[in-house]
Design an enzyme around this catalytic site. Sequence first.
Site, mmCIF file in Angstrom:
data_model
loop_
_atom_site.group_PDB
_atom_site.id
_atom_site.type_symbol
_atom_site.label_atom_id
_atom_site.label_comp_id
_atom_site.label_asym_id
_atom_site.label_seq_id
_atom_site.Cartn_x
_atom_site.Cartn_y
_atom_site.Cartn_z
ATOM 1 N N TYR A 144 1.028 -1.143 0.051
ATOM 2 C CA TYR A 144 0.172 -0.108 0.001
ATOM 3 C C TYR A 144 1.026 1.199 0.009
ATOM 4 O O TYR A 144 1.667 1.508 0.815
ATOM 5 C CB TYR A 144 -0.880 0.026 1.119
ATOM 6 C CG TYR A 144 -1.775 1.165 1.335
ATOM 7 C CD1 TYR A 144 -2.812 1.438 0.718
ATOM 8 C CD2 TYR A 144 -1.552 2.045 2.460
ATOM 9 C CE1 TYR A 144 -3.747 2.470 0.636
ATOM 10 C CE2 TYR A 144 -2.562 3.089 2.546
ATOM 11 C CZ TYR A 144 -3.552 3.414 1.650
ATOM 12 O OH TYR A 144 -4.467 4.450 1.899
ATOM 13 N N ASP A 239 9.350 2.755 -0.567
ATOM 14 C CA ASP A 239 8.406 3.439 0.255
ATOM 15 C C ASP A 239 8.666 2.931 1.749
ATOM 16 O O ASP A 239 8.324 1.780 2.221
ATOM 17 C CB ASP A 239 7.030 3.010 -0.187
ATOM 18 C CG ASP A 239 5.928 3.631 0.757
ATOM 19 O OD1 ASP A 239 6.263 4.278 1.638
ATOM 20 O OD2 ASP A 239 4.567 3.448 0.391
ATOM 21 N N LYS A 267 4.862 9.375 8.701
ATOM 22 C CA LYS A 267 4.790 8.912 10.052
ATOM 23 C C LYS A 267 5.812 9.421 11.223
ATOM 24 O O LYS A 267 5.532 10.682 11.475
ATOM 25 C CB LYS A 267 4.848 7.300 10.196
ATOM 26 C CG LYS A 267 4.013 6.792 8.974
ATOM 27 C CD LYS A 267 2.876 6.105 9.533
ATOM 28 C CE LYS A 267 2.039 5.519 8.520
ATOM 29 N NZ LYS A 267 0.671 5.447 8.448
HETATM 30 N N1 HOZ Z 1 -4.175 1.205 6.655
HETATM 31 C C1 HOZ Z 1 -3.695 2.232 7.166
HETATM 32 C C2 HOZ Z 1 -2.344 1.821 7.937
HETATM 33 N N2 HOZ Z 1 -1.735 0.863 7.110
HETATM 34 C C3 HOZ Z 1 -4.715 2.755 8.149
HETATM 35 C C4 HOZ Z 1 -4.372 4.307 8.613
HETATM 36 C C5 HOZ Z 1 -5.329 4.739 9.471
HETATM 37 O O1 HOZ Z 1 -6.474 4.379 9.808
HETATM 38 O O2 HOZ Z 1 -5.041 5.656 10.369
#
Ligand code: HOZ
Length: 431
Positions: A144, A239, A267
């Site tokens: 992702y 990434d 992050k």
């Molecule tokens: N799928 C996102 C993390 N891998 C979720 C992020 C979120 O909901 O804050």
Amino acid sequence: MKNINSSALFSRAKEVIPGGVNSPVRAFRAVGGNPIFIKRAKGAYLFDEDDNQFIELINSWGPMILGHANELIEKEVRDALSNSLSFGAPSRKEVEMAELIVSMVPSVEMVRMVNSGTEATMSAIRVARGYTGKEKIIKFEGCYHGHGDSFLIAAGSGAVTMGVPDSPGVPQGVANDTLTAPYNDINAVKTLVENNKNKIAAIIVEPVAGNMGCVLPKPGFLEGLRKICDEENIVLIFDEVMSGFRLSISGAQGILGVKPDMTTMGKIIGGGMPVGAYGGKKEIMQKVSPAGPVYQAGTLSGNPIAMSAGLAILKYLKGNPSVYTQLDKQTEYIIHGMRKANNLLGLDYTFNHIGSMFTMFFTNTAVDDFESAKKSDLKSFASYFQAMLSKGVYLAPSQFESLFISTAITTELADQIIHAHEESMREIHSK
Ligand code: HOZ
């Protein structure tokens, strides 16, 4: 566990926010029940609107590496607040931030700050396209890279838990330029490259995948990508939005030994504030506007409050690299305890682990790509999630996410987590 206030907030939220949440995984659709609404967090704990307390194993999906409301970061943010929240003009802290990142990540010679990981990846592929003059990209199934159009093809957790692997609204023309291969399958990449000679601008990969659960690169996989990119004039993008500064002071690339051409970050570099960045070789980054012709901009980019939080955490990590050994040790301790509990019940579930990231998959076969991750028993995961929650441990509400340990997890808390795990596993397997 009381759930009156969270439940009421969720009902209100569903009237005015799509699905009641601002990011799909949070809706708990993969695990059932209504999401817990968080009121505050401190150290290793989350406190919700019903005054329940949880030991926290997500840590805002990575950034709270020192635990919540860390005093070091709070002080820097407080000091910055009285100088205004935004300038939309250059400031000293942006320079310090760029210098710090360049000094910590050897493959990054220049860097541009943005506001999220999604912005970072969208911008990075635009630059790679502008630099190479080619249009297609290769991404990996289950990886992702945020919600940019080009990446919502075989994307990981968020899309999967909603049962919509490919999103409506992504133009076919855009999708056509995204080629996908299974993670860890270098031969599939070779075939894609051969079949699309001189058309591929970039290969983008999570060097350690965190969005199909935690999945590690097999020996030779990243090296193989490096070789293909060198031979075919393709930009290799790591990434590291999740793994950057979480796995080492120079990210996953610091421990895996392969140098990308570009890196995307997010992050941790904001210490929990909305920040992203992309950087890489000077030759490539010089293509970014106004140095070069590839346009990318943002009023809030390099925001002074976000820079203050990010600088505080990065400086701390640079000065205290032993944090990573401590985190690794604590994570291993937790996994060892969980495995032991599983063995007592005759269970042999797969754990994938690197540094302070790990996932227990509800399958006993190896998980090294998205197909093998999907073999997990998702019903058992959902029951396990709810059992852990009722025992005061807050996990990621999807099998296809990684857990992240913070330094706030003491050995006493680790023992509590293991105990909750043991009871939860016993509970769900006796049904
Ligand atoms: N799928 C996102 C993390 N891998 C979720 C992020 C979120 O909901 O804050």
